[in-house]
Design an enzyme around this catalytic site. Structure first.
Site, short mmCIF file in Angstrom:
data_model
loop_
_atom_site.label_atom_id
_atom_site.label_comp_id
_atom_site.label_asym_id
_atom_site.label_seq_id
_atom_site.Cartn_x
_atom_site.Cartn_y
_atom_site.Cartn_z
N HIS A 152 0.72 -1.01 -0.16
CA HIS A 152 0.05 0.07 0.09
C HIS A 152 1.03 1.17 -0.05
CE1 HIS A 152 -4.05 1.94 0.83
NE2 HIS A 152 -3.12 2.70 1.16
N CYS A 153 0.77 2.40 -0.97
CA CYS A 153 1.49 3.21 -0.92
C CYS A 153 0.88 4.67 -0.76
CB CYS A 153 2.16 3.16 -2.37
SG CYS A 153 3.35 4.48 -2.83
N PRO A 154 0.65 5.13 0.35
CA PRO A 154 0.18 6.40 0.64
C PRO A 154 1.22 7.51 0.62
CG PRO A 154 0.69 5.40 2.58
CD PRO A 154 0.92 4.35 1.80
#
Length: 334
Positions: A152-154
């Site tokens: 997951h790449c926030p």
């Protein structure tokens, strides 16, 4: 032991709190990423590009790189990563969609010339309660299972969603064109950077972009180029080995398990570097034309996530017995 267990749980609580914070702040990071990209492109085309030789020849490649940068970033942010309980990705027919090199038969995405596609085994996710195919993992931030989950790449790239089966190709190409754009800005804008800090004999700054803004943009481009290049090399190395970021961690544990029993672990998804890269980008005679790497066109992945290409003669990983596969719950059992 009692103290260590409480320290571990404390760190897990901090980790989950960080997940909630970064998940909530994700949209702001997307906005920041768009602003930084826009500033960088504006700086290049207003300060550097006018001084390039043979502008009629050098401008089109620069425009193409910028177009790829923005388009792949848009795709990786907006294309669903491939949720197990989500809608199945369907090919489009517009101008932004590429046509495959040859039309596959009904229900197939790959002609299977030299490639063995086997139906993936399924397990039940203990967190969301749904059946999921092999290589799917549960994302704690999204609260859903993602097929071929990578991460997951926030924060780092400002994507604000998972990277999975349907958008992982756009993520890698976005990083590649981000490295290219920041590299050329760093190399070609060196003399203007010296001029902006006053290390040349010229006191005139005839550009629209303020000197301070250009200096900060130049410094940030150098840092981003180095940092993202390392990330890109890491991801390409994993792709060449037929594994995601999560699987790379799992496979290190599998190797130790297999070694302890005197066996060798073999990744059944590893078809060799060339075949792995070809399948990931889905190019070649059985996929899409090579120019889909240069032009920002949408294509379909080689599989729908419920069947996978495996080594010839392999039904599962060698060296791991049934029931020894790691799950998303293994880090919560303390």
């Amino acid at each position: 032991m009692f103290c260590a267990r409480h320290v571990f749980r404390c760190f897990k609580w901090l980790e989950r709190a960080g997940d909630r914070v970064t998940g909530a702040a994700g949209p702001y990071f997307v906005g920041l990423a768009v602003i930084l990209q826009a500033i960088g492109v504006t700086s290049f085309f207003t300060v550097i590009q006018p001084s390039l030789p043979l502008r009629w020849l050098t401008t089109p490649p620069c425009v193409l790189i910028a177009l790829n940068l923005f388009t792949h970033y848009y795709y990786v942010c907006t294309v669903p990563p491939g949720f197990v309980q989500g809608e199945v990705l369907q090919p489009g027919s517009g101008r932004l969609w590429a046509s495959p090199s040859q039309r596959p038969s009904a229900g197939a995405r790959w002609s299977n010339h030299g490639i063995t596609l086997l139906t993936a085994s399924t397990t039940m996710c203990r967190r969301c309660g749904f059946m999921r195919p092999e290589r799917a993992h549960h994302c704690r931030i999204c609260g859903r299972c993602v097929m071929k989950y990578d991460h997951h790449c926030p924060l780092l790239a400002g994507i604000n969603q998972c990277v999975g089966l349907n958008n992982e190709r756009h993520f890698v190409l976005f990083m590649a064109y981000l490295v290219l754009s920041t590299f050329f800005l760093s190399i070609l804008g060196y003399s203007q950077a010296l001029e902006a800090v006053g290390l040349t004999y010229s006191n005139d700054w005839p550009y629209m972009v303020p000197e301070l803004a250009y200096i900060l943009t130049y410094m940030l481009s150098v840092v981003i180029c180095i940092a993202v290049l390392i990330m890109l090399c890491w991801h390409l190395w994993g792709i060449a080995r037929g594994e995601t970021t999560v699987e790379a961690q799992d496979h290190e544990i599998y190797k130790r398990i297999a070694k302890d029993r005197g066996d060798n672990f073999v990744n059944s998804f590893d078809l060799g570097r060339s075949a792995n890269l070809r399948l990931f980008f889905n190019i070649g005679p059985d996929g899409y034309p090579w120019y889909t790497l240069i032009f920002p066109l949408r294509i379909m992945p080689y599989t729908d996530g419920r069947s996978w290409a495996r080594r010839e003669g392999f039904q599962r990983h060698q060296g791991i017995q049934e029931g020894e596969e790691l799950t998303d719950d293994d880090d919560d059992n303390t």
